[in-house]
Design a protein around this motif. Structure first.
Motif, PDB file in Angstrom:
ATOM      1  N   GLY A 423       0.831  -1.198   0.000  1.00 11.46           N
ATOM      2  CA  GLY A 423       0.000   0.000   0.000  1.00 11.46           C
ATOM      3  C   GLY A 423       0.860   1.239   0.000  1.00 11.46           C
ATOM      4  O   GLY A 423       2.053   1.181  -0.332  1.00 11.46           O
ATOM      5  N   THR A 424       0.250   2.369   0.378  1.00 12.42           N
ATOM      6  CA  THR A 424       0.967   3.641   0.269  1.00 12.42           C
ATOM      7  C   THR A 424       0.936   4.491   1.529  1.00 12.42           C
ATOM      8  O   THR A 424       1.760   5.372   1.686  1.00 12.42           O
ATOM      9  CB  THR A 424       0.340   4.508  -0.837  1.00 12.42           C
ATOM     10  OG1 THR A 424      -1.030   4.735  -0.506  1.00 12.42           O
ATOM     11  CG2 THR A 424       0.448   3.833  -2.180  1.00 12.42           C
ATOM     12  N   ASP A 425      -0.076   4.270   2.409  1.00 12.91           N
ATOM     13  CA  ASP A 425      -0.278   5.182   3.532  1.00 12.91           C
ATOM     14  C   ASP A 425      -0.725   6.561   3.027  1.00 12.91           C
ATOM     15  O   ASP A 425      -0.544   7.558   3.710  1.00 12.91           O
ATOM     16  CB  ASP A 425       1.002   5.328   4.370  1.00 12.91           C
ATOM     17  CG  ASP A 425       0.715   5.603   5.837  1.00 12.91           C
ATOM     18  OD1 ASP A 425      -0.468   5.689   6.217  1.00 12.91           O
ATOM     19  OD2 ASP A 425       1.684   5.755   6.598  1.00 12.91           O
ATOM     20  N   TRP A 426      -1.287   6.603   1.811  1.00 10.41           N
ATOM     21  CA  TRP A 426      -1.787   7.874   1.274  1.00 10.41           C
ATOM     22  C   TRP A 426      -2.612   8.615   2.312  1.00 10.41           C
ATOM     23  O   TRP A 426      -3.397   7.972   2.982  1.00 10.41           O
ATOM     24  CB  TRP A 426      -2.653   7.568   0.037  1.00 10.41           C
ATOM     25  CG  TRP A 426      -3.168   8.778  -0.658  1.00 10.41           C
ATOM     26  CD1 TRP A 426      -2.442   9.816  -1.156  1.00 10.41           C
ATOM     27  CD2 TRP A 426      -4.547   9.073  -0.947  1.00 10.41           C
ATOM     28  NE1 TRP A 426      -3.281  10.730  -1.745  1.00 10.41           N
ATOM     29  CE2 TRP A 426      -4.566  10.309  -1.626  1.00 10.41           C
ATOM     30  CE3 TRP A 426      -5.765   8.415  -0.693  1.00 10.41           C
ATOM     31  CZ2 TRP A 426      -5.762  10.904  -2.061  1.00 10.41           C
ATOM     32  CZ3 TRP A 426      -6.942   8.995  -1.125  1.00 10.41           C
ATOM     33  CH2 TRP A 426      -6.941  10.233  -1.804  1.00 10.41           C
ATOM     34  N   PRO A 427      -2.460   9.915   2.520  1.00  6.80           N
ATOM     35  CA  PRO A 427      -1.646  10.849   1.744  1.00  6.80           C
ATOM     36  C   PRO A 427      -0.221  11.055   2.261  1.00  6.80           C
ATOM     37  O   PRO A 427       0.435  11.999   1.849  1.00  6.80           O
ATOM     38  CB  PRO A 427      -2.436  12.149   1.866  1.00  6.80           C
ATOM     39  CG  PRO A 427      -3.030  12.070   3.231  1.00  6.80           C
ATOM     40  CD  PRO A 427      -3.312  10.622   3.491  1.00  6.80           C
ATOM     41  N   VAL A 428       0.250  10.174   3.148  1.00 11.91           N
ATOM     42  CA  VAL A 428       1.656  10.281   3.555  1.00 11.91           C
ATOM     43  C   VAL A 428       2.545  10.136   2.322  1.00 11.91           C
ATOM     44  O   VAL A 428       3.545  10.820   2.170  1.00 11.91           O
ATOM     45  CB  VAL A 428       2.010   9.208   4.608  1.00 11.91           C
ATOM     46  CG1 VAL A 428       3.464   9.293   4.991  1.00 11.91           C
ATOM     47  CG2 VAL A 428       1.112   9.352   5.827  1.00 11.91           C
ATOM     48  N   ALA A 429       2.164   9.209   1.443  1.00 12.02           N
ATOM     49  CA  ALA A 429       2.850   9.083   0.156  1.00 12.02           C
ATOM     50  C   ALA A 429       1.788   9.116  -0.935  1.00 12.02           C
ATOM     51  O   ALA A 429       0.603   8.979  -0.653  1.00 12.02           O
ATOM     52  CB  ALA A 429       3.620   7.772   0.108  1.00 12.02           C
ATOM     53  N   LEU A 435       4.394   4.282  -8.474  1.00  8.28           N
ATOM     54  CA  LEU A 435       5.523   4.711  -7.644  1.00  8.28           C
ATOM     55  C   LEU A 435       5.884   3.623  -6.639  1.00  8.28           C
ATOM     56  O   LEU A 435       7.048   3.451  -6.279  1.00  8.28           O
ATOM     57  CB  LEU A 435       5.185   6.017  -6.918  1.00  8.28           C
ATOM     58  CG  LEU A 435       4.881   7.210  -7.825  1.00  8.28           C
ATOM     59  CD1 LEU A 435       4.622   8.453  -6.990  1.00  8.28           C
ATOM     60  CD2 LEU A 435       6.031   7.462  -8.785  1.00  8.28           C
ATOM     61  N   GLY A 436       4.884   2.880  -6.194  1.00  5.32           N
ATOM     62  CA  GLY A 436       5.134   1.757  -5.289  1.00  5.32           C
ATOM     63  C   GLY A 436       5.918   0.658  -5.985  1.00  5.32           C
ATOM     64  O   GLY A 436       6.851   0.082  -5.425  1.00  5.32           O
ATOM     65  N   LEU A 437       5.547   0.375  -7.232  1.00  2.00           N
ATOM     66  CA  LEU A 437       6.278  -0.647  -7.993  1.00  2.00           C
ATOM     67  C   LEU A 437       7.722  -0.199  -8.198  1.00  2.00           C
ATOM     68  O   LEU A 437       8.665  -0.972  -8.036  1.00  2.00           O
ATOM     69  CB  LEU A 437       5.614  -0.879  -9.359  1.00  2.00           C
ATOM     70  CG  LEU A 437       4.164  -1.372  -9.357  1.00  2.00           C
ATOM     71  CD1 LEU A 437       3.710  -1.653 -10.794  1.00  2.00           C
ATOM     72  CD2 LEU A 437       3.995  -2.614  -8.499  1.00  2.00           C
ATOM     73  N   GLU A 438       7.876   1.069  -8.534  1.00  4.24           N
ATOM     74  CA  GLU A 438       9.220   1.603  -8.754  1.00  4.24           C
ATOM     75  C   GLU A 438      10.056   1.479  -7.481  1.00  4.24           C
ATOM     76  O   GLU A 438      11.211   1.041  -7.512  1.00  4.24           O
ATOM     77  CB  GLU A 438       9.128   3.073  -9.176  1.00  4.24           C
ATOM     78  CG  GLU A 438      10.481   3.704  -9.421  1.00  4.24           C
ATOM     79  CD  GLU A 438      10.368   5.199  -9.706  1.00  4.24           C
ATOM     80  OE1 GLU A 438       9.962   5.567 -10.811  1.00  4.24           O
ATOM     81  OE2 GLU A 438      10.686   5.996  -8.806  1.00  4.24           O
ATOM     82  N   ALA A 439       9.456   1.840  -6.349  1.00  4.31           N
ATOM     83  CA  ALA A 439      10.192   1.806  -5.080  1.00  4.31           C
ATOM     84  C   ALA A 439      10.542   0.375  -4.686  1.00  4.31           C
ATOM     85  O   ALA A 439      11.606   0.114  -4.137  1.00  4.31           O
ATOM     86  CB  ALA A 439       9.367   2.463  -3.981  1.00  4.31           C
ATOM     87  N   ALA A 440       9.643  -0.559  -4.972  1.00  4.19           N
ATOM     88  CA  ALA A 440       9.883  -1.949  -4.590  1.00  4.19           C
ATOM     89  C   ALA A 440      10.960  -2.592  -5.456  1.00  4.19           C
ATOM     90  O   ALA A 440      11.682  -3.475  -5.013  1.00  4.19           O
ATOM     91  CB  ALA A 440       8.582  -2.744  -4.701  1.00  4.19           C
TER      92      ALA A 440
END
Ligand SMILES: [Zn+2]
Length: 515
Positions: A423-429, A435-440
């Motif tokens: 997940g993202t914790d949106w709106p924290v990220a 962007l999650g795929l990129e970060a992983a």
């Protein structure tokens, strides 16, 4: 007899996530469910009967993303209020607040956030004087990007009755200057003192907020959200679901303060329909790395006498987890530091919480090797937001030194056999799953410039884009115990899928965020 229209989607590169049939060309949908998945030939019979045929244009199709950790109220609100994410200096911040203030009605509070003092070298925090100059006597409350630190102006502090002699609330800190006056910086629960004074949005505004949030989600290919709510939010969600206006599926987590209510009513996990359900309780073991309140075994690198904070004592946490498990609810426990994670695992183990209860740790950010193994053995799900790593890991080494090696351990978790939800914790990220795929998968490439040592340490924890997609779909459905109805494109499951304009499995790393 009325029958639902039959829709055929054809000519796609369909990644199903289902090991029985990993790739397909066509999907047949009726009544919101997948009726058949297969090659063009296999679905020839559908083509002859379909009410409508949609050409997927050879594009990649994935199961809809399922964001396992969002704050849709704050996210939706942030879509409608000031966003300081791109601010690079205090002067810039002041200017933006000033401009936004002019656009508001008289008496309205100016709220929002996403400022990050790391964008101007980590020092100083903004203070009330900066905000006073920008917005005068309009109350202002602006959260840092991690939502664990906020800055208020003098009017907002006054509205909350915060003065030099106000004691720090439990689990929070009112920062003071050398004369003992509040600076405006409020950490953790201290920010709630002010937030509680801000006028509540009315129901019509709340509807706007949740429609904005769920609309943004589906626009980004996120078809399911696991959301931190309050009873008031839940009421709005029910109205939207009843009126068939809710574009995404939403699972609701209630705060610990509602545990008594849930227990009294006998509510258990996964109560509800296909659009909206409830039955999860959110708890906090520790704070955040940004605020220096995550709880570690060893002291912070920049504060040799300090290990961070537990937001609940061991006994309180144990009591709450025990009641949640007894009641048949699901526990989602926030834990960032290695000691906080270990404590939560100790308690799940001590209490004999079963894998079938889908116990979950939110963030599971820093983990000792033995705790990775323990998570696998106990069947505790790691609910991870890899996109945080792009932010945190730029400066984490200053705070926790070599422990950056043990942060965001996706590869280690998968190898140990731990179930992972994403997940993202949106709106924290950002809510954008790309962007999650990129970060992983590629964050070591992105971090190279800002934090070369950390980038190197991170490289061994990367997973493939395909693995990341699986966690973001099936992994997130598993933690909800909904993998029987979503998470893969399998006949009988919900027809939740996303069509992408690029092939995320083969494109260059820098292309992902433009997908
Ligand atoms: Zn959160």
């Amino acid at each position: 007899m009325l029958t639902a229209p039959l829709i055929l989607y054809e000519n796609g590169r369909i990644w199903t996530g289902d090991s029985e049939l990993p790739w397909a060309e066509s999907l047949a949908v009726a009544n919101g469910r997948l009726l058949a998945v297969g090659s063009r030939d296999e679905l020839g019979w559908v083509a002859r009967r379909a009410d409508r045929v949609v050409d997927l244009g050879g594009n990649l199709v994935l199961p809809g993303f399922n964001d396992a950790h969002v704050h849709a109220y704050e996210g939706g609100k942030s879509l409608l209020e000031i966003d300081l994410r791109s601010v690079k200096s205090l002067e810039d911040l002041k200017q933006r607040v000033k401009e936004h203030s002019v656009s508001l009605r008289e008496g309205e509070w100016l709220t929002g956030g996403n400022w990050d003092h790391q964008n101007w070298g980590g020092h100083p925090y903004p203070d009330r004087h900066v905000l006073d100059e920008a917005a005068g006597c309009r109350p202002v409350l602006l959260f840092r990007v991690d939502w664990h630190v906020a800055v208020a102006n003098t009017a907002a502090l006054r509205a909350a009755g915060i003065r030099r002699d106000t004691p720090d609330p439990p689990g929070g800190e009112i920062e003071r200057d050398e004369h003992g006056e509040p600076t405006g910086i409020l950490k953790d629960t201290a920010a709630e003192l002010v937030l509680a004074r801000a006028p509540e949005p009315d129901d019509a505004r709340l509807e706007e907020i949740f429609l904005a949030a769920t609309g943004e989600a589906t626009r980004l290919g996120v078809t399911s959200l696991q959301d931190n709510v309050t009873p008031k939010h839940f009421r709005i969600y029910q109205k939207l679901a009843r009126e068939r206006k809710l574009p995404a599926r939403v699972s609701c987590w209630f705060p610990l303060s509602n545990l008594d209510d849930l227990v009294d009513l006998g509510i258990q996990r996964n109560l509800g329909g296909s659009r909206l359900d409830l039955g999860t309780v959110k708890l906090f073991a520790d704070g955040s790395l940004g605020a220096g309140t995550a709880y570690f075994f060893e002291p912070y690198a920049d504060r040799p006498d300090y290990r961070g904070l537990l937001l609940m004592s061991r006994e309180e946490l144990r009591e709450a987890l025990s009641r949640i498990s007894q009641a048949g609810l699901q526990a989602a426990v926030h834990a960032i530091g290695d000691a906080a994670n270990a404590l939560v695992l100790d308690l799940f183990e001590e209490l004999g919480v079963a894998e079938s209860e889908r116990p979950r740790i939110e963030h599971a950010q820093t983990l000792r090797d033995e705790d990775v193994q323990r998570m696998a053995r106990l069947g505790v799900v790691a609910s991870i937001q890899p996109v945080h790593a792009m932010d945190d890991l730029r400066w984490a080494r200053e705070k926790i030194g070599e422990r950056v090696q043990q942060s965001y351990r996706l590869r280690s978790l998968l190898e140990a056999g731990v179930r992972v939800a994403m997940g993202t914790d949106w709106p924290v990220a950002s809510l954008n799953p790309m962007l999650g795929l990129e970060a992983a998968s590629f964050r070591h490439l992105r971090l190279k410039e800002d934090a070369p040592l950390t980038a190197e340490a991170s490289a061994s924890e990367m997973i493939s884009v395909e693995e990341a997609v699986r966690l973001y779909t099936l992994g997130s459905a598993y933690v909800q115990d909904r993998d029987g109805v979503k998470g893969t494109l399998t006949p009988g499951k919900f027809a939740d899928f996303v069509v992408l304009d690029r092939d995320v499995f083969t494109c260059e790393p820098e292309e992902l965020r433009h997908t």
